[in-house]
Design an enzyme around this catalytic site. Structure first.
Site, PDB file in Angstrom:
ATOM      1  N   CYS A 298      17.644  59.848 -40.927  1.00 43.75           N
ATOM      2  CA  CYS A 298      17.759  59.137 -39.657  1.00 43.75           C
ATOM      3  C   CYS A 298      18.761  59.924 -38.838  1.00 43.75           C
ATOM      4  CB  CYS A 298      18.239  57.702 -39.859  1.00 43.75           C
ATOM      5  SG  CYS A 298      18.474  56.790 -38.300  1.00 43.75           S
TER       6      CYS A 298
ATOM      7  N   GLU B 237      11.959  59.651 -35.152  1.00 44.55           N
ATOM      8  CA  GLU B 237      11.711  60.631 -36.210  1.00 44.55           C
ATOM      9  C   GLU B 237      10.680  61.612 -35.679  1.00 44.55           C
ATOM     10  OE1 GLU B 237      12.801  62.636 -38.583  1.00 44.55           O
ATOM     11  OE2 GLU B 237      13.530  60.780 -39.483  1.00 44.55           O
TER      12      GLU B 237
END
Length: 225
Positions: free
Chosen positions: A2, A107
């Site tokens: 992340c 992402e």
């Protein structure tokens, strides 16, 4: 992994959603951000087991024994499978667990033409919490830095087509237990560190402007049709 996320919920919504009893910053000091990057300050919730406190932590955990704050750049994420055992995270896993508040995260999906930025959020649109760990570090000059690392786990079905890891998103039921420092049952705590229900999430392509942390505006979270 992340490496970028966003928080743009109304301040009062955050207070209500996370049962905040005390906050280190008020509504006038709260800034919405559509492109939060490592080393920046993030909104986080900590607890003494009775009261939830909202504050800010530097993203990138600096262990108390670190000689240089730069180690935090390498510690923005911690693998949930090994965090309880790693020297850098072991103490925090036992005593300093926290929630990092978010509305969505980004992402990058690998494709033949390059990497495509994807945004992942709750279908309901409500804010949620990443499971995280925090620590305090004192610099040689005597300054104290409070920092954190977001835990990651294997991907759910939605994330599997985008990346091989995803941040740990806690259920509302798990949040209270995770925050309570009196809870030190590692088996129980580790049971929360699992892929989030993909039925509650949605993912879509967004502008590649998000690639640069210098860009920070509502257009970054808009779906590209």
């Amino acid at each position: 992994m992340c490496g970028r996320f966003a928080l743009y919920a109304d301040y009062k919504v955050i207070l209500e959603r996370f049962d905040i009893d005390q906050a280190s910053f008020d509504e006038t000091e709260y800034e919405q951000s559509y492109n939060i990057a490592p080393s920046q300050q993030v909104a986080a919730v900590v607890s003494d087991g009775n009261k939830n406190r909202l504050g800010k932590l530097k993203w990138g955990l600096i262990p108390p024994w670190a000689k240089d704050a730069k180690i935090g750049y390498k510690m923005i994420n911690a693998r949930s499978e090994t965090a309880a055992e790693k020297p850098s995270y072991r103490n925090a896993f036992k005593k300093k667990r926290c929630l990092v508040v978010a509305d969505s995260f980004y992402e990058w999906r690998k494709e033949e033409t390059g990497k495509t930025p994807m945004l992942i959020k709750m279908k309901s649109g409500e804010p949620f919490a990443f499971a995280a760990l925090w620590e305090s570090w004192e610099s040689p000059e005597g300054d104290t830095v409070h920092s954190c690392s977001i835990l990651t786990t294997k991907p759910n079905k939605i994330m599997a087509s985008i990346h091989d890891r995803m941040p740990v998103i806690l259920s509302k039921e798990a949040e209270k237990i995770w925050l309570d420092p009196k809870v030190q049952d590692f088996e129980l705590l580790e049971s929360f560190l699992k892929p989030y229900d993909d039925g509650e999430l949605e993912a879509y392509e967004v502008s590649d402007e998000v690639n640069s942390p210098k860009n920070n505006n509502p257009a970054l979270i808009r779906k590209i049709s």
